[in-house]
Design an enzyme around this catalytic site. Structure first.
Site, PDB file in Angstrom:
ATOM      1  N   HIS A 185       0.822  -1.209   0.000  1.00  0.00           N
ATOM      2  CA  HIS A 185       0.000   0.000   0.000  1.00  0.00           C
ATOM      3  C   HIS A 185       0.854   1.256   0.000  1.00  0.00           C
ATOM      4  O   HIS A 185       0.565   2.230  -0.676  1.00  0.00           O
ATOM      5  CB  HIS A 185      -0.868   0.033   1.261  1.00  0.00           C
ATOM      6  N   ARG A 292     -10.731  -5.944 -13.776  1.00  0.00           N
ATOM      7  CA  ARG A 292     -10.589  -7.259 -13.122  1.00  0.00           C
ATOM      8  C   ARG A 292     -11.709  -7.384 -12.086  1.00  0.00           C
ATOM      9  O   ARG A 292     -11.529  -7.019 -10.925  1.00  0.00           O
ATOM     10  CB  ARG A 292      -9.229  -7.372 -12.442  1.00  0.00           C
ATOM     11  N   GLU A 428      -5.165 -16.203 -23.375  1.00  0.00           N
ATOM     12  CA  GLU A 428      -4.080 -16.353 -22.397  1.00  0.00           C
ATOM     13  C   GLU A 428      -3.663 -17.811 -22.243  1.00  0.00           C
ATOM     14  O   GLU A 428      -2.855 -18.151 -21.393  1.00  0.00           O
ATOM     15  CB  GLU A 428      -4.468 -15.731 -21.046  1.00  0.00           C
ATOM     16  N   ASP A 452      -0.510 -14.678 -18.146  1.00  0.00           N
ATOM     17  CA  ASP A 452      -0.749 -16.115 -18.169  1.00  0.00           C
ATOM     18  C   ASP A 452      -0.210 -16.750 -19.446  1.00  0.00           C
ATOM     19  O   ASP A 452       0.367 -17.829 -19.406  1.00  0.00           O
ATOM     20  CB  ASP A 452      -2.249 -16.409 -18.022  1.00  0.00           C
ATOM     21  N   ARG A 462       4.173 -18.168 -12.739  1.00  0.00           N
ATOM     22  CA  ARG A 462       4.409 -16.738 -12.579  1.00  0.00           C
ATOM     23  C   ARG A 462       4.624 -16.315 -11.129  1.00  0.00           C
ATOM     24  O   ARG A 462       5.022 -15.191 -10.855  1.00  0.00           O
ATOM     25  CB  ARG A 462       3.261 -15.920 -13.219  1.00  0.00           C
ATOM     26  N   CYS A 499      -3.956  -6.972 -22.479  1.00  0.00           N
ATOM     27  CA  CYS A 499      -4.123  -6.390 -21.144  1.00  0.00           C
ATOM     28  C   CYS A 499      -3.166  -6.974 -20.116  1.00  0.00           C
ATOM     29  O   CYS A 499      -3.219  -6.627 -18.947  1.00  0.00           O
ATOM     30  CB  CYS A 499      -5.558  -6.534 -20.683  1.00  0.00           C
TER      31      CYS A 499
HETATM   32  C1  PEP Z   1      -3.068 -11.923 -17.845  1.00  0.00           C
HETATM   33  O1  PEP Z   1      -3.057 -13.115 -17.562  1.00  0.00           O
HETATM   34  O2  PEP Z   1      -2.238 -11.376 -18.581  1.00  0.00           O
HETATM   35  C2  PEP Z   1      -4.101 -11.031 -17.266  1.00  0.00           C
HETATM   36  C3  PEP Z   1      -4.254  -9.798 -17.688  1.00  0.00           C
HETATM   37  O3  PEP Z   1      -4.864 -11.527 -16.279  1.00  0.00           O
HETATM   38  P1  PEP Z   1      -4.386 -11.714 -14.774  1.00  0.00           P
HETATM   39  O4  PEP Z   1      -3.041 -11.040 -14.622  1.00  0.00           O
HETATM   40  O5  PEP Z   1      -5.443 -11.090 -13.942  1.00  0.00           O
HETATM   41  O6  PEP Z   1      -4.313 -13.195 -14.671  1.00  0.00           O
HETATM   42 MG    MG Z   2      -4.783 -14.064 -16.621  1.00  0.00          MG
END
Ligand code: PEP
Ligand code: MG
Length: 568
Positions: A185, A292, A428, A452, A462, A499
């Protein structure tokens, strides 16, 4: 020079102000239950009033969305379950401080054990509130940051959200902390306040004393204590260059995201809740490319958000967007994102398991509630819906079918639903990238989730630091999947966005422009720097660059090509 985690940008040069917090010591003592309950109640009342005062003082400094942290703290302090647990422990013969510490520590441990940045932040909130409560029980004074009346750089073990919120921008040039991460934060607030900050700088407290001169470079994560003249000169120059750059970027606020040869793209923002719209607007985003929606679910502690609660949130975002497109992603839970009120059966590989659209198609009751809320909100703006983690055409068709059914139901109930809702999907999973030209016959648009897509393509979790070197957005293998997805969309006249974090990566921008990406979605603070890059490039040249990039052997080779373009 000490190294820490770079959180934001900017350089601060000034005098050290060491923030020393009181040390809470819990000693064994004889307990009179009635007296201890009173000590606790008085301390609790003072804690609530302290937080209210801090919130009021902070309201001159902070935006509505950042003030929300104090509401969370007030709720936490007044949470009946938390208070009852403490009082019950006191009634069992424990002192007010011992009971408060035990109950708070237990909650902190519980939240910290969850593998999710969001819940770790909740743990930080509990620590913040319980520390204040303990100090009030023990009569200890917490330093008053609002009393600072000269320009300083604050050096602390940790900056709690209430510490950060008390900072007066006029005097607080920046801060350095021993602990904290990129998503703490404190770091997020520093970015929002526009204060340079370096966190996780181990050893900084021991290395300096109040009054020393300190330099911090928040972009490089560098900290220098008692610098020599040469260093002061160098960092002053860096500071000036940063301020000029920041000022210059403001000029692009209402400009188009267009290349030198006239190719326009959309630069849009990623958000997690309606309050993020302040930043979207302040940074000149052209809409939202990823809402999201799971954050609405993660904000709840006891039950799924109701249809009405979700409707209000989506409606607020759509109204504030004033006609710009808002892409809402349906619930993407599972993997690293858990809910306190929903039990996931243990799986060996949660990232490859029961999550996102898989869960929603299995639990249509949960999915339908969200879809109905979205459809009702669609009457208030330009809504697009996308499904996460689509692996097969059948999944997409089934999910879209639910949307169409619920639309029909709502219309029968006499509710208003927009006629113009695009229904798309995240790409993804490598399978959907490879089959993109077929998916494009069904979906109105794609948004590439590179976070992803990269983990699945490289088979590199990840969340694992040890294999983080395999997160290679510019690896030619990833670029080829991205190209297949974009080409697949275009072959059916559909648009393609991105995204994942790669969408806001300055090194990726030239290649993505060349590959023909239509929409780049990123954290709002990256919009203006990316717009500057796009406006400095020639699309035709970037097509050549992209063609070379997909034929490279390694990410390093691609990076070298890109660096030449960016530094020209
Ligand atoms: C992604 O997987 O790139 C994505 C935008 O979704 P998240 O990071 O929420 O899994
Ligand atoms: Mg994702």
């Amino acid at each position: 020079m000490l190294k820490g985690i770079a959180t934001s940008s900017g350089v601060a040069i000034g005098k050290v102000f060491k923030l020393q917090q009181p040390v809470v010591e819990i000693k064994e003592k004889e307990v009179n239950v009635d007296e201890e309950v009173k000590v606790f109640s008085d301390a609790l009342a003072k804690t609530v009033s302290d937080i209210e005062k801090i919130k009021e003082r902070a309201s001159t400094n902070l935006k509505e969305e950042e003030l929300a942290v104090f509401d969370a703290h007030l709720m936490m302090a007044q949470d009946p379950e938390y208070n009852d647990q403490i009082i019950n422990m006191i009634k069992d013969g424990n002192s007010a401080e011992k009971a408060t510490k035990a109950v708070s520590d237990q909650m902190v441990t519980m939240f910290e054990s969850l593998e999710d940045a969001y819940f770790k932040e909740r743990a930080a909130d509990i620590k913040d509130v319980s520390f204040r409560l303990l100090c009030n029980i023990l009569g200890l004074t917490i330093p008053d940051l609002t009393a600072i009346d000269e320009e300083v750089v604050i050096v602390a073990e940790e900056m709690t959200p209430s510490d950060t919120a008390q900072l007066n921008k006029k005097y607080a040039l920046g801060f350095v902390t021993e602990i904290g991460g990129k998503t703490s934060h404190a770091a997020i607030m520093a970015v929002s306040l526009g204060i340079p900050a370096v966190v996780g700088c181990t050893g900084v407290l021991a290395a300096c004393k109040s009054g020393d001169t300190i330099i911090l470079d928040a972009k490089q994560g560098e900290v220098i204590i008692n610098p020599n003249e040469e260093e002061i000169k160098e960092y002053t120059a860096r500071r000036e260059a940063f301020l000029e750059e920041k000022q210059a970027l403001q000029a692009l606020l209402n400009e188009k995201s267009i290349s030198l040869d006239g190719h326009q793209v959309e630069l849009v923002a990623n958000i997690g809740n309606p309050k993020d719209m302040d930043n979207v607007i302040a940074n000149g985003a052209e809409g939202v490319g990823l809402f999201r929606s799971e954050f609405l679910y993660m904000d709840k502690t006891d039950a799924f958000p109701t249809e009405d609660e979700q409707f209000e949130a989506y409606k607020e975002v759509l109204e504030r967007a004033e006609g710009k497109r808002i892409v809402v992603r349906t619930l993407d839970i599972g993997g690293d994102k858990k809910l306190p009120y929903f039990t996931f059966d243990p799986e060996m590989n949660p990232f490859l398991g029961y999550r996102a659209i898989r869960l929603c198609l299995d639990r249509k009751d949960i999915f339908r509630t969200q879809v109905r809320a979205l459809l009702r909100a669609s009457a208030y703006g330009k809504l697009a819906i996308m499904f996460p983690m689509i692996a097969t055409v059948n999944e997409f068709v089934e999910a879209k079918g639910v949307v169409l059914e619920e639309k029909e139901n709502l219309l029968k109930e006499g509710q208003k639903v927009s006629d113009d809702i695009e229904i798309g999907m995240m790409v993804e999973i490598p399978a959907s990238a490879v089959l993109a030209d077929e998916f494009a016959k069904y979906a109105d648009f794609f948004s590439i989730g590179t976070n992803d897509l990269i983990q699945y393509s490289m088979a590199a979790d990840r969340m694992s630091e040890k294999v983080a070197y395999l997160y290679q957005p510019l690896n030619p293998a990833i670029l080829r999947l991205v190209k297949m997805t974009i080409d697949g969309a275009h072959s059916q006249g559909k648009w393609c966005g991105m995204c994942g974090e790669m969408g806001g990566d300055p090194n990726a921008a030239p290649v993505l422009l060349g590959l023909g990406l239509d929409e780049f979605s990123m954290s709002a603070s990256k919009i203006l720097p990316t717009r500057k890059i796009i406006r400095s490039l020639n699309k035709k040249d970037m097509e050549d660059l992209a063609n070379k990039a997909i034929k490279c052997h390694t990410e390093q080779e691609v990076l070298e090509l890109v660096q030449k373009v960016l530094h020209n």
